[in-house]
Design a protein around this motif. Structure first.
Motif, PDB file in Angstrom:
ATOM      1  N   LYS A 143       0.848  -1.187   0.000  1.00 52.78           N
ATOM      2  CA  LYS A 143       0.000   0.000   0.000  1.00 52.78           C
ATOM      3  C   LYS A 143       0.882   1.233   0.000  1.00 52.78           C
ATOM      4  CE  LYS A 143      -4.170  -1.808   2.000  1.00 52.78           C
ATOM      5  NZ  LYS A 143      -5.054  -1.814   3.147  1.00 52.78           N
ATOM      6  N   TYR A 144       0.447   2.226  -0.725  1.00 56.30           N
ATOM      7  CA  TYR A 144       1.260   3.417  -0.870  1.00 56.30           C
ATOM      8  C   TYR A 144       0.871   4.434   0.178  1.00 56.30           C
ATOM      9  CZ  TYR A 144       4.083   6.862  -3.118  1.00 56.30           C
ATOM     10  OH  TYR A 144       5.064   7.788  -3.378  1.00 56.30           O
ATOM     11  N   ILE A 145       1.839   4.889   1.009  1.00 51.28           N
ATOM     12  CA  ILE A 145       1.435   5.794   2.081  1.00 51.28           C
ATOM     13  C   ILE A 145       2.075   7.176   2.022  1.00 51.28           C
ATOM     14  CG2 ILE A 145       0.833   3.977   3.716  1.00 51.28           C
ATOM     15  CD1 ILE A 145       3.550   4.853   5.088  1.00 51.28           C
ATOM     16  N   ALA A 146       2.943   7.437   1.032  1.00 54.08           N
ATOM     17  CA  ALA A 146       3.547   8.766   0.937  1.00 54.08           C
ATOM     18  C   ALA A 146       2.468   9.791   0.599  1.00 54.08           C
ATOM     19  CB  ALA A 146       4.630   8.785  -0.124  1.00 54.08           C
ATOM     20  N   THR A 147       2.807  11.070   0.829  1.00 51.30           N
ATOM     21  CA  THR A 147       1.810  12.120   0.619  1.00 51.30           C
ATOM     22  C   THR A 147       1.419  12.262  -0.849  1.00 51.30           C
ATOM     23  OG1 THR A 147       3.114  13.230   2.278  1.00 51.30           O
ATOM     24  CG2 THR A 147       1.234  14.426   1.389  1.00 51.30           C
ATOM     25  N   TYR A 148       2.441  12.321  -1.704  1.00 54.45           N
ATOM     26  CA  TYR A 148       2.161  12.472  -3.120  1.00 54.45           C
ATOM     27  C   TYR A 148       2.618  11.234  -3.879  1.00 54.45           C
ATOM     28  CZ  TYR A 148       1.987  17.322  -1.705  1.00 54.45           C
ATOM     29  OH  TYR A 148       1.694  18.483  -1.060  1.00 54.45           O
ATOM     30  N   ALA A 149       1.899  10.952  -4.954  1.00 55.29           N
ATOM     31  CA  ALA A 149       2.346   9.868  -5.828  1.00 55.29           C
ATOM     32  C   ALA A 149       3.595  10.350  -6.555  1.00 55.29           C
ATOM     33  CB  ALA A 149       1.250   9.548  -6.827  1.00 55.29           C
ATOM     34  N   PRO A 150       4.525   9.445  -6.915  1.00 53.07           N
ATOM     35  CA  PRO A 150       5.682   9.888  -7.693  1.00 53.07           C
ATOM     36  C   PRO A 150       5.219  10.357  -9.071  1.00 53.07           C
ATOM     37  CG  PRO A 150       5.631   7.487  -7.517  1.00 53.07           C
ATOM     38  CD  PRO A 150       4.537   8.007  -6.642  1.00 53.07           C
ATOM     39  N   TYR A 151       5.955  11.293  -9.646  1.00 53.96           N
ATOM     40  CA  TYR A 151       5.632  11.826 -10.974  1.00 53.96           C
ATOM     41  C   TYR A 151       5.442  10.671 -11.949  1.00 53.96           C
ATOM     42  CZ  TYR A 151       6.221  14.605 -15.238  1.00 53.96           C
ATOM     43  OH  TYR A 151       6.057  15.203 -16.454  1.00 53.96           O
ATOM     44  N   GLY A 152       4.341  10.674 -12.698  1.00 50.69           N
ATOM     45  CA  GLY A 152       4.063   9.565 -13.610  1.00 50.69           C
ATOM     46  C   GLY A 152       2.902   8.729 -13.107  1.00 50.69           C
ATOM     47  N   TYR A 153       2.614   8.880 -11.821  1.00 50.47           N
ATOM     48  CA  TYR A 153       1.492   8.153 -11.241  1.00 50.47           C
ATOM     49  C   TYR A 153       0.575   9.125 -10.516  1.00 50.47           C
ATOM     50  CZ  TYR A 153       4.093   3.822 -11.958  1.00 50.47           C
ATOM     51  OH  TYR A 153       4.757   2.773 -12.515  1.00 50.47           O
ATOM     52  N   VAL A 154      -0.661   8.655 -10.259  1.00 47.21           N
ATOM     53  CA  VAL A 154      -1.527   9.375  -9.328  1.00 47.21           C
ATOM     54  C   VAL A 154      -2.069   8.345  -8.346  1.00 47.21           C
ATOM     55  CG1 VAL A 154      -2.280  11.317 -10.733  1.00 47.21           C
ATOM     56  CG2 VAL A 154      -3.408   9.120 -10.998  1.00 47.21           C
ATOM     57  N   VAL A 178      -1.957   4.525  -9.657  1.00 50.43           N
ATOM     58  CA  VAL A 178      -2.338   4.233 -11.049  1.00 50.43           C
ATOM     59  C   VAL A 178      -1.573   5.182 -11.976  1.00 50.43           C
ATOM     60  CG1 VAL A 178      -4.619   3.237 -10.578  1.00 50.43           C
ATOM     61  CG2 VAL A 178      -4.362   5.712 -10.805  1.00 50.43           C
ATOM     62  N   VAL A 179      -1.424   4.746 -13.242  1.00 54.20           N
ATOM     63  CA  VAL A 179      -0.615   5.515 -14.196  1.00 54.20           C
ATOM     64  C   VAL A 179      -1.295   6.823 -14.564  1.00 54.20           C
ATOM     65  CG1 VAL A 179       0.263   5.521 -16.556  1.00 54.20           C
ATOM     66  CG2 VAL A 179       0.486   3.473 -15.135  1.00 54.20           C
ATOM     67  N   ASP A 180      -0.512   7.897 -14.586  1.00 54.30           N
ATOM     68  CA  ASP A 180      -0.998   9.194 -15.043  1.00 54.30           C
ATOM     69  C   ASP A 180      -0.655   9.311 -16.529  1.00 54.30           C
ATOM     70  OD1 ASP A 180      -1.269  12.415 -13.901  1.00 54.30           O
ATOM     71  OD2 ASP A 180      -0.370  12.051 -15.854  1.00 54.30           O
ATOM     72  N   GLU A 181      -1.687   9.439 -17.369  1.00 57.36           N
ATOM     73  CA  GLU A 181      -1.479   9.375 -18.819  1.00 57.36           C
ATOM     74  C   GLU A 181      -0.392  10.335 -19.305  1.00 57.36           C
ATOM     75  OE1 GLU A 181      -1.737   7.500 -21.340  1.00 57.36           O
ATOM     76  OE2 GLU A 181      -2.680   6.159 -19.866  1.00 57.36           O
ATOM     77  N   PHE A 182      -0.544  11.608 -18.949  1.00 54.00           N
ATOM     78  CA  PHE A 182       0.386  12.598 -19.484  1.00 54.00           C
ATOM     79  C   PHE A 182       1.802  12.425 -18.919  1.00 54.00           C
ATOM     80  CE2 PHE A 182       2.642  16.622 -19.252  1.00 54.00           C
ATOM     81  CZ  PHE A 182       2.670  16.964 -20.603  1.00 54.00           C
ATOM     82  N   ALA A 183       1.900  12.425 -17.614  1.00 52.89           N
ATOM     83  CA  ALA A 183       3.228  12.405 -17.006  1.00 52.89           C
ATOM     84  C   ALA A 183       3.988  11.127 -17.337  1.00 52.89           C
ATOM     85  CB  ALA A 183       3.115  12.591 -15.496  1.00 52.89           C
TER      86      ALA A 183
END
Ligand SMILES: [Zn+2]
Length: 530
Positions: free
Chosen positions: A160-171, A181-186
């Protein structure tokens, strides 16, 4: 162990009251600002603890417990909060930690808005009374906090992901904020970066391309996603650009192959200065946790290519120049970059990334800027500083400090005797069969832990006292008394840190030096640029 813990807390009640100044972002900026202005604190490394959504009425908060655990392991030397209420709204708990446990552990406590700094209060822990003993017993009994870290670990172990923000490329998934989940643009940008690097493009060239195409940096992009207006406003003012660091961060992020990583840092050994980055093979990983953006093969190829590059660049590495970080571009406000290539100089990287920005075409040679700063500094000293007064003040201060330090030392030694006496009494009770073996062993363990903590602080304090008695006139960074006048003896990082706030470069021959002056110089602090 010189490590600062900054503690931030926001509860539902605070949100209800709508006091913007208590937002986590504001607390953080406020405390960081305070640290930056303080010469002593600024040198220490900082670990941050955040309890978002927790009431201050009890201490049952995950990051609070995590912080206290580090205090117990003697890895924190200073705790800073915005005000007392952030730490605890329960006055009894507050007093317990601030007046008893922290001083016992040698931890300095600062509540900025309440103007409280435990370093201002001398006398240390004094005599240990019954109530205090009980408090220490509680503090050293192990159960409480291990439970908390256990639940945190399981959450991550389950993927489970618990950091505040998703890494760039994901949301974060709208259905389950612990899933990525994958962020289309990033994700397309991430793919582009990997592809270009694999085709042999340098990180510099990749950044240049992204900047040319007007692609937002991950920081800006994420701020837009989470709608952080303040952050965005700051970005609009100083538009960040892609650079090698940003590209390197993406190329090295294993999360793009679907792996979740945690425990990348540890601060286990007493005496460690920083949270140490664990070697990669010690990271905990959960593979196939989320959809991959980059194939494992490509990722490994990139890692191999980068390894070759860093070996080559490490050989060319020089020491950091003493003005690095202080030099500011008078046009765009960015920090100037430094290079040892050719004739060593500072320059604005903005101009190199965007050649159309002619105003940022600024550079100044090391030798030139050093001589300007040196001359200006000596001039300030000659004109404005009464050298005698500085030395007298330093001597007086030193004597006062020494007196306080000695008193503190003798208080601690007295406490040690009292605990040793308790330990002996516990043993005698056991011998006389007034207590059972189990109870005795439990008592002994706790007393020994208390003694170990105290002993360590006593030794530190004794060393500090010795150091203080050795000094005649405490040094003012980089200055020496020559024939009754303070003279610059050298030019180094320490001196720059002590006197120079920043240097704004408008052109090769137009430079503004912003001074900062230590308290020792009193009224001189008001002087501005020459
Ligand atoms: Zn510039």
């Amino acid at each position: 162990m010189e490590q600062i813990a900054i503690y931030l807390r926001l509860s539902k009640e605070d949100e209800f009251v709508k006091d913007e100044s208590n937002s986590i972002t504001n607390q953080r900026a406020f405390i960081r600002g305070f640290i930056n202005k303080n010469k002593e604190l600024r040198k220490m490394s900082v670990v941050e603890f955040v309890d978002d959504g927790y009431s201050g009425k009890n201490m049952d908060r995950p990051d609070m417990q995590r912080m206290l655990e580090l205090v117990k392991r003697k890895q924190i030397s200073c705790v800073i909060v915005k005000d007392f209420s952030r730490f605890s709204r329960d006055h009894i708990e507050q007093g317990k930690y601030i007046e008893q446990i922290f001083p016992f552990m040698g931890v300095r406590f600062i509540a900025i808005n309440d103007n409280y700094d435990s370093a201002d209060y001398v006398g240390g822990i004094g005599e240990i009374d019954v109530a205090f003993k009980g408090i220490l017993y509680d503090f050293f009994s192990e159960e409480q906090s291990s439970k908390v870290s256990l639940t945190l670990d399981t959450k991550r172990g389950n993927g489970k992901y618990i950091a505040t923000y998703a890494p760039y490329g994901y949301v974060k998934s709208p259905e389950d904020k612990h899933k990525l989940v994958v962020d289309e643009f990033a994700s397309q940008i991430v793919k582009r970066i990997f592809k270009e690097f694999l085709s042999g493009k340098s990180m510099y060239k990749i950044s240049e391309g992204l900047n040319r195409d007007g692609i937002d940096t991950p920081g800006v992009y994420i701020a837009m996603q989470v709608g952080s207006e303040k952050q965005l406003a700051r970005y609009r003012e100083k538009k960040p650009l892609w650079n090698n660091v940003a590209i390197g961060r993406i190329l090295g992020n294993e999360q793009y192959i679907g792996t979740m990583i945690y425990s990348r840092f540890k601060i286990e050994n007493v005496g460690d200065k920083h949270a140490k980055a664990l070697p990669k093979d010690e990271w905990k990983r959960v593979e196939n946790c989320h959809e991959a953006i980059i194939s494992k093969e490509d990722f490994e190829k990139v890692a191999a290519m980068r390894k070759e590059n860093t070996c080559a660049s490490a050989k060319r590495k020089h020491e950091t120049h003493c003005l690095t970080g202080k030099m500011i571009c008078g046009n765009c406000g960015h920090r100037l970059s430094h290079t040892y290539a050719g004739r060593p100089k500072y320059y604005c990287a903005n101009h190199y990334l965007d050649k159309t920005d002619e105003k940022c075409n600024i550079s100044v040679l090391d030798a030139d800027i050093e001589s300007i700063v040196k001359k200006a500094l000596q001039m300030m000293i000659d004109v404005l500083v009464d050298s005698r007064k500085v030395v007298d003040m330093q001597r007086e201060k030193q004597a006062e400090r020494l007196k306080q330090a000695e008193k503190h030392l003798s208080d601690m030694e007295h406490s040690r005797e009292l605990i040793e006496k308790d330990l002996r009494e516990a043993y005698e009770s056991y011998k006389l069969e007034m207590t059972d073996k189990e109870t005795y062993l439990e008592q002994r363990k706790t007393y020994e832990q208390m003694l170990a903590s105290l002993q360590e602080n006593i030794e530190k304090q004794r060393a500090a006292v010795t150091r203080m008695t050795d000094v005649d006139v405490p040094e003012v960074a980089g200055l020496e008394m020559l024939e009754g006048q303070l003279k610059l003896t050298g030019f180094n990082r320490e001196m720059v840190d002590a006197f120079v706030e920043e240097i704004v470069v408008y052109a090769k021959d137009r430079v503004e030096i912003k001074w900062k002056f230590r308290d020792e110089f009193g009224e001189v602090g008001k002087a501005r640029k020459p």
